[in-house]
Design a protein around this motif. Structure first.
Motif, PDB file in Angstrom:
ATOM      1  N   VAL A   1       0.865  -1.181   0.000  1.00 58.42           N
ATOM      2  CA  VAL A   1       0.000   0.000   0.000  1.00 58.42           C
ATOM      3  C   VAL A   1       0.901   1.231   0.000  1.00 58.42           C
ATOM      4  O   VAL A   1       1.723   1.395   0.906  1.00 58.42           O
ATOM      5  N   GLU A   2       0.767   2.065  -1.023  1.00 54.74           N
ATOM      6  CA  GLU A   2       1.613   3.274  -1.114  1.00 54.74           C
ATOM      7  C   GLU A   2       0.739   4.513  -1.057  1.00 54.74           C
ATOM      8  O   GLU A   2      -0.133   4.707  -1.888  1.00 54.74           O
ATOM      9  N   ASN A   3       0.945   5.312  -0.045  1.00 55.19           N
ATOM     10  CA  ASN A   3       0.256   6.588   0.095  1.00 55.19           C
ATOM     11  C   ASN A   3       1.217   7.594   0.705  1.00 55.19           C
ATOM     12  O   ASN A   3       0.932   8.224   1.727  1.00 55.19           O
ATOM     13  N   GLY A   4       2.387   7.708   0.098  1.00 56.86           N
ATOM     14  CA  GLY A   4       3.386   8.661   0.587  1.00 56.86           C
ATOM     15  C   GLY A   4       3.668   8.428   2.062  1.00 56.86           C
ATOM     16  O   GLY A   4       3.738   7.279   2.518  1.00 56.86           O
ATOM     17  N   PRO A   5       3.814   9.496   2.843  1.00 58.75           N
ATOM     18  CA  PRO A   5       4.103   9.346   4.279  1.00 58.75           C
ATOM     19  C   PRO A   5       2.929   8.788   5.066  1.00 58.75           C
ATOM     20  O   PRO A   5       3.070   8.490   6.239  1.00 58.75           O
ATOM     21  N   ALA A   6       1.764   8.649   4.428  1.00 55.81           N
ATOM     22  CA  ALA A   6       0.614   8.026   5.093  1.00 55.81           C
ATOM     23  C   ALA A   6       0.435   6.583   4.630  1.00 55.81           C
ATOM     24  O   ALA A   6      -0.635   5.994   4.830  1.00 55.81           O
ATOM     25  N   SER A   7       1.459   6.006   4.035  1.00 53.03           N
ATOM     26  CA  SER A   7       1.367   4.611   3.565  1.00 53.03           C
ATOM     27  C   SER A   7       1.033   3.664   4.710  1.00 53.03           C
ATOM     28  O   SER A   7       0.238   2.728   4.539  1.00 53.03           O
ATOM     29  N   GLY A   8       1.634   3.882   5.872  1.00 50.97           N
ATOM     30  CA  GLY A   8       1.387   3.004   7.015  1.00 50.97           C
ATOM     31  C   GLY A   8      -0.060   3.064   7.468  1.00 50.97           C
ATOM     32  O   GLY A   8      -0.705   2.035   7.699  1.00 50.97           O
ATOM     33  N   GLY A   9      -0.574   4.283   7.595  1.00 50.08           N
ATOM     34  CA  GLY A   9      -1.973   4.455   7.994  1.00 50.08           C
ATOM     35  C   GLY A   9      -2.910   3.822   6.982  1.00 50.08           C
ATOM     36  O   GLY A   9      -3.899   3.172   7.341  1.00 50.08           O
ATOM     37  N   SER A  10      -2.608   4.008   5.713  1.00 49.66           N
ATOM     38  CA  SER A  10      -3.452   3.420   4.668  1.00 49.66           C
ATOM     39  C   SER A  10      -3.384   1.895   4.693  1.00 49.66           C
ATOM     40  O   SER A  10      -4.381   1.215   4.437  1.00 49.66           O
ATOM     41  N   ALA A  11      -2.219   1.349   4.993  1.00 45.78           N
ATOM     42  CA  ALA A  11      -2.095  -0.115   5.069  1.00 45.78           C
ATOM     43  C   ALA A  11      -2.941  -0.657   6.218  1.00 45.78           C
ATOM     44  O   ALA A  11      -3.631  -1.666   6.072  1.00 45.78           O
ATOM     45  N   VAL A  12      -2.909   0.023   7.366  1.00 46.40           N
ATOM     46  CA  VAL A  12      -3.740  -0.402   8.504  1.00 46.40           C
ATOM     47  C   VAL A  12      -5.218  -0.302   8.125  1.00 46.40           C
ATOM     48  O   VAL A  12      -6.009  -1.194   8.433  1.00 46.40           O
ATOM     49  N   LYS A  13      -5.578   0.768   7.427  1.00 48.20           N
ATOM     50  CA  LYS A  13      -6.972   0.924   7.007  1.00 48.20           C
ATOM     51  C   LYS A  13      -7.396  -0.242   6.105  1.00 48.20           C
ATOM     52  O   LYS A  13      -8.491  -0.808   6.267  1.00 48.20           O
ATOM     53  N   ASN A  14      -6.541  -0.635   5.177  1.00 53.19           N
ATOM     54  CA  ASN A  14      -6.876  -1.745   4.287  1.00 53.19           C
ATOM     55  C   ASN A  14      -7.024  -3.055   5.063  1.00 53.19           C
ATOM     56  O   ASN A  14      -7.929  -3.853   4.786  1.00 53.19           O
ATOM     57  N   GLY A  15      -6.150  -3.253   6.039  1.00 56.01           N
ATOM     58  CA  GLY A  15      -6.267  -4.448   6.873  1.00 56.01           C
ATOM     59  C   GLY A  15      -7.548  -4.428   7.684  1.00 56.01           C
ATOM     60  O   GLY A  15      -8.247  -5.445   7.806  1.00 56.01           O
ATOM     61  N   LEU A  16      -7.845  -3.265   8.231  1.00 59.49           N
ATOM     62  CA  LEU A  16      -9.074  -3.100   9.021  1.00 59.49           C
ATOM     63  C   LEU A  16     -10.309  -3.448   8.189  1.00 59.49           C
ATOM     64  O   LEU A  16     -11.178  -4.220   8.627  1.00 59.49           O
ATOM     65  N   LEU A  17     -10.390  -2.887   6.987  1.00 57.56           N
ATOM     66  CA  LEU A  17     -11.572  -3.119   6.150  1.00 57.56           C
ATOM     67  C   LEU A  17     -11.670  -4.587   5.725  1.00 57.56           C
ATOM     68  O   LEU A  17     -12.775  -5.129   5.628  1.00 57.56           O
ATOM     69  N   ALA A  18     -10.528  -5.200   5.496  1.00 55.70           N
ATOM     70  CA  ALA A  18     -10.535  -6.607   5.078  1.00 55.70           C
ATOM     71  C   ALA A  18     -11.098  -7.505   6.181  1.00 55.70           C
ATOM     72  O   ALA A  18     -11.840  -8.447   5.911  1.00 55.70           O
ATOM     73  N   VAL A  19     -10.745  -7.199   7.439  1.00 54.76           N
ATOM     74  CA  VAL A  19     -11.259  -8.002   8.560  1.00 54.76           C
ATOM     75  C   VAL A  19     -12.707  -7.613   8.866  1.00 54.76           C
ATOM     76  O   VAL A  19     -13.566  -8.476   9.087  1.00 54.76           O
TER      77      VAL A  19
ATOM     78  N   ASN B   1      -2.061  10.378  10.504  1.00 49.02           N
ATOM     79  CA  ASN B   1      -0.952  10.104   9.599  1.00 49.02           C
ATOM     80  C   ASN B   1      -1.178  10.988   8.367  1.00 49.02           C
ATOM     81  O   ASN B   1      -2.201  10.873   7.695  1.00 49.02           O
ATOM     82  N   PHE B   2      -0.222  11.890   8.123  1.00 46.78           N
ATOM     83  CA  PHE B   2      -0.402  13.037   7.222  1.00 46.78           C
ATOM     84  C   PHE B   2       0.384  12.793   5.933  1.00 46.78           C
ATOM     85  O   PHE B   2       1.619  12.804   5.936  1.00 46.78           O
ATOM     86  N   GLY B   3      -0.324  12.551   4.825  1.00 44.22           N
ATOM     87  CA  GLY B   3       0.356  12.280   3.569  1.00 44.22           C
ATOM     88  C   GLY B   3       0.470  13.510   2.688  1.00 44.22           C
ATOM     89  O   GLY B   3      -0.354  14.418   2.768  1.00 44.22           O
ATOM     90  N   GLY B   4       1.490  13.502   1.831  1.00 45.12           N
ATOM     91  CA  GLY B   4       1.745  14.666   0.973  1.00 45.12           C
ATOM     92  C   GLY B   4       1.956  15.874   1.861  1.00 45.12           C
ATOM     93  O   GLY B   4       2.514  15.763   2.952  1.00 45.12           O
ATOM     94  N   PHE B   5       1.499  17.052   1.397  1.00 48.09           N
ATOM     95  CA  PHE B   5       1.415  18.119   2.376  1.00 48.09           C
ATOM     96  C   PHE B   5      -0.067  18.304   2.708  1.00 48.09           C
ATOM     97  O   PHE B   5      -0.713  19.252   2.289  1.00 48.09           O
ATOM     98  N   GLY B   6      -0.591  17.298   3.412  1.00 49.30           N
ATOM     99  CA  GLY B   6      -1.992  17.361   3.852  1.00 49.30           C
ATOM    100  C   GLY B   6      -2.975  17.021   2.759  1.00 49.30           C
ATOM    101  O   GLY B   6      -4.160  17.314   2.896  1.00 49.30           O
TER     102      GLY B   6
END
Lengths: 118, 397
Positions: free
Chosen positions: B81-99, B379-384
């Motif tokens: 999951v790639e979302n700049g500096p918010a990649s980690g937050g987005s990865a957790v979100k994807n895991g959350l939705l999958a479960v 978790n803040f991606g891009g410049f907001g």
């Protein structure tokens, strides 16, 4: 010879919102038809910064970059032609030009520069 | 939708880790999380890896596939999951939705980045690739430069001062010095970086009006969490599960120049609001928060946009000690990005790990927020322009 400011902005034909860069749909009303417009006149400096940790590709000590608004409301980023930010203040008038802003693979990359005049 | 719990967390110390590859770091953090969850030799159904730059920095792609292979989690589904500096937050979100959807029961989410193997100006250029490729990047703009322009406007509009920024930097480095996972374990001396004539050398300008100690370091690191449905988590004889009570994600224009008010971080406000609404909580209910302080100004601005403080009050609150441990709302008790470090793909996951430590009440006294029940992350991606937020809740045995 002075280079033409080679940027094009996009004015929504429905609501009039100005876009730069291009969007396929208007940020305001989602309309897909735009009138191409060119920046006019001088610009007003909206914000700026002097950067000392430059990215790869810039072989200089620092770089001053800002965002300015043209007389016809197009807002754009550009490099500021100043020796120090002490020469700058928010809202001051700047004169735009189209010059080399960096060199990539031995080729000049052209872009906006703003010279303080106010 | 099912309630989803965090049943295990893992992290490795952030910093400069020359001896480890990106995959090593992701594997170590994941094994720590699997062990923390008491998974033993059990596998997971899916793996999400938050990462921004392996393709650019390591010239390595498909790292989620590499990770499941390395950890012998085959045949688990695996995605990057790639979302700049918010990649980690987005990865957790994807895991959350999958479960939450009921499709997967056990999910591993790992975030990692290895940024110190390239030179500083290459790293600066790498991070700047998230700026607009036509109307921003060619000019040499950097993320500290974006933050500098934002800070100048925020100071002008809301009266934030360098004293306020300094208060954030000193607090976060003080807390980071207590965190064994932190990249920067060094107390700041106000005299040396602010008051004395030597401050101009010790704390030089980075991007006006921001100085060196207003910026987070460039780090290597990884963090991981294990998710599963709350009802299944409660049957495990392990540490108390932490409920993901709410999440939010919102976007804003790619360029600052197209925002009606460049000081208005709309995506932060919206993402936080969504997370609070889902959790049926309000900002006043939060006991501890991890905010995305890549630059000191962001901790202040985010604390206002989330609703912890009124606009113009966040800097004063930091200077008054209201965001310290023991204060009205402890923010970045981990040391934040400022001190824990900011391996970009890892950060959003590390924030969840740190809040989980807090809500399980397992930190030493000098870092534990007493009786913490509700935690919050941004978790803040891009410049907001792409922001992910979570509200976490302690579950009682």
């Amino acid at each position: 010879m002075k280079n033409e400011i080679a940027i094009t902005a996009f004015k929504c034909k429905k609501c009039g919102r100005i876009h730069y860069p291009f969007h396929d749909r208007c940020l305001e009303c989602k309309n897909r038809e735009f009138e191409k417009i060119k920046p006019q006149g001088n610009a007003k400096l909206l914000t700026y910064t002097s950067i000392y940790n430059l990215p790869w590709g810039f072989d200089q000590r620092f770089l001053i970059i800002g965002v300015a608004e043209f007389e016809n409301k197009i807002k754009a980023m550009g490099q500021i032609k100043a020796d120090s930010i002490d020469e700058l203040k928010l809202g001051m008038e700047v004169r735009p030009s189209w010059e080399s802003v960096r060199v990539q693979a031995g080729e000049d990359v052209f872009g906006l520069k703003f010279e303080p005049i106010g | 939708m099912r309630d989803v719990a965090i049943i295990g967390v893992g992290m490795i110390p952030f910093g400069r880790r020359d001896e480890d590859s990106l995959l090593d770091m992701l594997a170590y953090a994941s094994l720590n999380a699997l062990d923390d969850a008491g998974m033993g030799d059990k596998t997971v159904d899916a793996v999400y890896v938050g990462n921004m730059g392996a393709g650019i920095i390591q010239h390595q792609t498909s790292i989620a596939s590499s990770l499941v292979d390395r950890l012998s989690l085959l045949p688990a589904a695996a995605d990057v999951v790639e979302n700049g500096p918010a990649s980690g937050g987005s990865a957790v979100k994807n895991g959350l939705l999958a479960v939450a959807s009921g499709y997967y029961d056990y999910v591993l989410v790992a975030g990692g980045e290895k940024m110190r193997e390239i030179t500083g100006w290459r790293a600066t250029d790498f991070v700047a690739t998230m700026t607009h490729p036509e109307v921003e990047y060619p000019y040499g703009i950097t993320l500290p430069g974006m933050a500098g322009m934002f800070t100048q406007l925020y100071m002008e509009k809301y009266g934030v001062t360098r004293e306020h920024l300094l208060a954030v930097a000193m607090k976060n480095q003080e807390m980071g010095a207590l965190n064994p996972y932190a990249h920067v374990e060094m107390l700041l001396d106000r005299e040396g970086i602010f008051d004395s004539p030597h401050a101009v050398v010790n704390n030089p300008v980075a991007a006006t009006p921001l100085h060196l100690y207003d910026l987070c370091p460039v780090s290597d690191g990884a963090a991981a969490v294990i998710l599963c449905p709350l009802d299944m988590a409660k049957k495990l004889q392990n540490k108390p599960p932490v409920l993901i009570a709410g999440f939010g994600q919102a976007t804003d224009t790619h360029t600052l120049q197209e925002r009606d008010d460049p000081t208005d971080l709309k995506a932060v406000t919206l993402a936080a609001q969504q997370a609070f609404d889902m959790a049926k909580l309000k900002p006043k209910d939060i006991d501890v928060a991890e905010l995305h302080d890549a630059f000191t100004i962001l901790e202040i601005a985010e604390s206002e946009h989330i609703g912890f403080f009124k606009k113009g009050e966040g800097g004063k609150a930091a200077a008054a000690g209201k965001t310290r441990l023991g204060g009205q709302l402890p923010i970045n008790v981990s040391g934040g990005l400022k001190s824990r470090g900011h391996p970009v793909g890892a950060t959003g996951v590390a924030q969840i790990v740190d809040i989980t430590f807090q809500l399980r009440h397992e930190l030493p006294k000098d870092r534990q927020v007493k009786n913490a029940k509700h935690g919050f992350t941004i978790n803040f991606g891009g410049f907001g322009n792409n922001v992910v937020s979570f509200v976490l809740k302690r579950t009682e045995p």
